[in-house]
Design an enzyme around this catalytic site. Structure first.
Site, PDB file in Angstrom:
ATOM      1  N   LYS A  10       0.975  -1.270  -0.132  1.00  0.00           N
ATOM      2  CA  LYS A  10      -0.005  -0.011  -0.073  1.00  0.00           C
ATOM      3  C   LYS A  10       1.051   1.227   0.027  1.00  0.00           C
ATOM      4  O   LYS A  10       1.705   1.380   0.872  1.00  0.00           O
ATOM      5  CB  LYS A  10      -0.878   0.131   1.331  1.00  0.00           C
ATOM      6  CG  LYS A  10      -1.868   1.343   1.275  1.00  0.00           C
ATOM      7  CD  LYS A  10      -2.613   1.334   2.408  1.00  0.00           C
ATOM      8  CE  LYS A  10      -2.332   1.648   3.754  1.00  0.00           C
ATOM      9  NZ  LYS A  10      -2.075   3.139   3.899  1.00  0.00           N
ATOM     10  N   ASP A  30      -3.653   4.510  -2.021  1.00  0.00           N
ATOM     11  CA  ASP A  30      -4.332   4.906  -1.031  1.00  0.00           C
ATOM     12  C   ASP A  30      -4.403   6.292  -0.889  1.00  0.00           C
ATOM     13  O   ASP A  30      -3.829   7.038   0.035  1.00  0.00           O
ATOM     14  CB  ASP A  30      -4.076   4.006   0.330  1.00  0.00           C
ATOM     15  CG  ASP A  30      -4.948   4.574   1.529  1.00  0.00           C
ATOM     16  OD1 ASP A  30      -5.964   4.850   1.320  1.00  0.00           O
ATOM     17  OD2 ASP A  30      -4.232   4.380   2.672  1.00  0.00           O
ATOM     18  N   LYS A  48      -7.372   8.319  -1.234  1.00  0.00           N
ATOM     19  CA  LYS A  48      -8.680   8.789  -0.873  1.00  0.00           C
ATOM     20  C   LYS A  48      -8.981   9.913  -1.391  1.00  0.00           C
ATOM     21  O   LYS A  48      -9.444  11.018  -0.725  1.00  0.00           O
ATOM     22  CB  LYS A  48      -8.592   8.871   0.780  1.00  0.00           C
ATOM     23  CG  LYS A  48      -8.200   7.707   1.611  1.00  0.00           C
ATOM     24  CD  LYS A  48      -8.237   8.053   2.933  1.00  0.00           C
ATOM     25  CE  LYS A  48      -7.800   6.730   3.921  1.00  0.00           C
ATOM     26  NZ  LYS A  48      -6.142   6.432   3.894  1.00  0.00           N
ATOM     27  N   ASP A  86     -13.940  14.910  -4.083  1.00  0.00           N
ATOM     28  CA  ASP A  86     -13.961  16.302  -4.690  1.00  0.00           C
ATOM     29  C   ASP A  86     -15.148  16.044  -5.670  1.00  0.00           C
ATOM     30  O   ASP A  86     -15.963  15.114  -5.417  1.00  0.00           O
ATOM     31  CB  ASP A  86     -12.701  16.539  -5.581  1.00  0.00           C
ATOM     32  CG  ASP A  86     -12.564  17.963  -5.903  1.00  0.00           C
ATOM     33  OD1 ASP A  86     -13.450  18.871  -6.082  1.00  0.00           O
ATOM     34  OD2 ASP A  86     -11.461  18.476  -5.583  1.00  0.00           O
ATOM     35  N   THR A 140     -13.870  16.162 -11.126  1.00  0.00           N
ATOM     36  CA  THR A 140     -12.444  16.195 -10.640  1.00  0.00           C
ATOM     37  C   THR A 140     -11.961  14.563 -10.177  1.00  0.00           C
ATOM     38  O   THR A 140     -11.016  14.587 -10.568  1.00  0.00           O
ATOM     39  CB  THR A 140     -12.559  17.466  -9.503  1.00  0.00           C
ATOM     40  OG1 THR A 140     -12.877  18.549 -10.163  1.00  0.00           O
ATOM     41  CG2 THR A 140     -11.094  17.581  -9.325  1.00  0.00           C
ATOM     42  N   THR A 184     -11.864   5.640  10.424  1.00  0.00           N
ATOM     43  CA  THR A 184     -12.009   4.999  11.861  1.00  0.00           C
ATOM     44  C   THR A 184     -11.346   6.046  12.902  1.00  0.00           C
ATOM     45  O   THR A 184     -11.396   5.405  14.026  1.00  0.00           O
ATOM     46  CB  THR A 184     -11.071   3.662  11.935  1.00  0.00           C
ATOM     47  OG1 THR A 184      -9.796   3.976  11.184  1.00  0.00           O
ATOM     48  CG2 THR A 184     -11.678   2.564  10.999  1.00  0.00           C
ATOM     49  N   ARG A 239       3.054  -1.708  10.820  1.00  0.00           N
ATOM     50  CA  ARG A 239       4.236  -1.986  11.567  1.00  0.00           C
ATOM     51  C   ARG A 239       4.315  -3.268  11.993  1.00  0.00           C
ATOM     52  O   ARG A 239       5.530  -3.635  12.314  1.00  0.00           O
ATOM     53  CB  ARG A 239       4.073  -0.931  12.899  1.00  0.00           C
ATOM     54  CG  ARG A 239       4.541   0.702  12.262  1.00  0.00           C
ATOM     55  CD  ARG A 239       3.791   1.669  13.366  1.00  0.00           C
ATOM     56  NE  ARG A 239       2.357   1.504  13.145  1.00  0.00           N
ATOM     57  CZ  ARG A 239       1.618   2.426  13.954  1.00  0.00           C
ATOM     58  NH1 ARG A 239       2.153   3.233  14.645  1.00  0.00           N
ATOM     59  NH2 ARG A 239       0.140   2.270  13.806  1.00  0.00           N
TER      60      ARG A 239
HETATM   61  O1  C5P Z   1       1.119   0.152  10.956  1.00  0.00           O
HETATM   62  P1  C5P Z   1      -0.227  -0.015  11.063  1.00  0.00           P
HETATM   63  O2  C5P Z   1      -0.322  -1.581  10.967  1.00  0.00           O
HETATM   64  O3  C5P Z   1      -1.142   0.319  11.876  1.00  0.00           O
HETATM   65  O4  C5P Z   1      -0.616   0.538   9.523  1.00  0.00           O
HETATM   66  C1  C5P Z   1      -1.988   0.411   8.956  1.00  0.00           C
HETATM   67  C2  C5P Z   1      -1.948   1.227   7.739  1.00  0.00           C
HETATM   68  O5  C5P Z   1      -3.311   1.518   7.438  1.00  0.00           O
HETATM   69  C3  C5P Z   1      -1.525   2.753   7.783  1.00  0.00           C
HETATM   70  O6  C5P Z   1      -0.937   3.131   6.644  1.00  0.00           O
HETATM   71  C4  C5P Z   1      -2.564   3.550   8.212  1.00  0.00           C
HETATM   72  O7  C5P Z   1      -2.551   4.935   7.544  1.00  0.00           O
HETATM   73  C5  C5P Z   1      -3.689   2.809   7.348  1.00  0.00           C
HETATM   74  N1  C5P Z   1      -5.075   3.103   7.993  1.00  0.00           N
HETATM   75  C6  C5P Z   1      -5.569   2.765   9.172  1.00  0.00           C
HETATM   76  N2  C5P Z   1      -6.668   3.073   9.362  1.00  0.00           N
HETATM   77  C7  C5P Z   1      -7.644   3.467   8.744  1.00  0.00           C
HETATM   78  C8  C5P Z   1      -7.261   3.645   7.329  1.00  0.00           C
HETATM   79  C9  C5P Z   1      -6.050   3.441   6.773  1.00  0.00           C
HETATM   80  O8  C5P Z   1      -4.731   2.447  10.018  1.00  0.00           O
HETATM   81  N3  C5P Z   1      -8.814   3.679   8.863  1.00  0.00           N
END
Ligand code: C5P
Length: 238
Positions: A32, A59, A61, A64, A68, A123, A214
């Site tokens: 991603k 990703d 998102k 608009d 566009t 979220t 992570r």
């Molecule tokens: O490191 P981690 O597993 O928390 O990363 C989750 C990924 O999913 C990050 O890129 C975060 O920005 C993305 N994300 C999220 N919650 C969302 C939408 C995207 O954690 N609702």
């Protein structure tokens, strides 16, 4: 299961990305690219990942007016990502135009049509902030309502928390992608996530794709971490 595990590349330069992709090698096939990486490095990072034969979820998102968003997604379709997304709150016309634009551009280029999915409600939004914006509905009801609108507008699926997956699955049917972040294997650091699920429970609740950052990117042995998650995913329905 490999096609259903998406590793989040939350970096601001290409060097750590290349190191990670090299070290994870064949254990991961889907990545991603979010705003931080794309706005820092630009489209070269997509070309790099495609050269490595990886699938890419771009990703960004988009949100608009319909024209566009359609033009923006049409331009992004040329980069060759496999999945892209927009905000469902842009409305049904915006989503319809988005899917149409991507399909038209992919057909013109004779490439496979990238999947287009919708973000329902972020979220990070809680009921208090939701109320401040003048809404009286429950966030969870609105998530399901927007997921159904996304489906009716021709979208391929939604991004949702694992907790929302089963309600969305029951309303939107089987043929609908549910891409869920907030996935943590048992024993992994929670970091700043709150509504989390393990890989197997996310799949059992109806997720089709898991976005994991992570727990893999910060692991001492990323390949071992990815393999352990894939094994847990394989076992979800046994
Ligand atoms: O490191 P981690 O597993 O928390 O990363 C989750 C990924 O999913 C990050 O890129 C975060 O920005 C993305 N994300 C999220 N919650 C969302 C939408 C995207 O954690 N609702």
């Amino acid at each position: 299961m490999k096609d259903r595990l998406i590793v989040a590349l939350d970096y601001s330069s290409d060097e750590p990305v290349k190191q990670l992709v090299t070290s994870l090698d064949d254990s991961v096939s889907y990545y991603k690219v979010g705003m931080e990486l794309y706005y820092s490095v630009g489209e070269s990072i997509i070309h790099y990942l495609k050269e490595q034969q990886k699938n890419v979820f771009l990703d960004l998102k988009l949100y608009d007016i319909p024209n566009t968003v359609a033009k923006g997604l049409s331009a992004l379709t040329r980069l060759g990502a496999n999945m892209m997304n927009v905000h469902a709150s842009g409305g049904s016309l915006m989503m319809q135009k988005a899917v149409e634009a991507v399909a038209d551009e992919a057909a013109r280029l004779s490439i496979a049509r990238p999947q287009v999915i919708a973000v329902t409600i972020l979220t990070s939004m809680n009921q208090e902030q939701w109320g401040q914006m003048g809404h009286t509905s429950e966030i969870s009801d609105q998530v399901v309502r927007l997921a159904l609108l996304a489906k009716e507008s021709g979208m391929d699926g939604v991004v949702a928390s694992p907790q929302e997956a089963s309600a969305i699955r029951s309303v939107c049917g089987d043929d609908f992608l549910i891409v869920t972040p907030g996935v943590r294997p048992v024993g992994a650091a929670v970091n700043d996530q709150s509504r989390i699920a393990t890989p197997s429970s996310a799949l059992r609740q109806g997720s089709t794709h898991l976005v994991v950052g992570r727990p893999i990117t910060a692991a001492p042995d990323g390949q071992a971490a990815a393999k352990a998650i894939l094994e847990e995913m394989e076992g979800a329905f046994k």
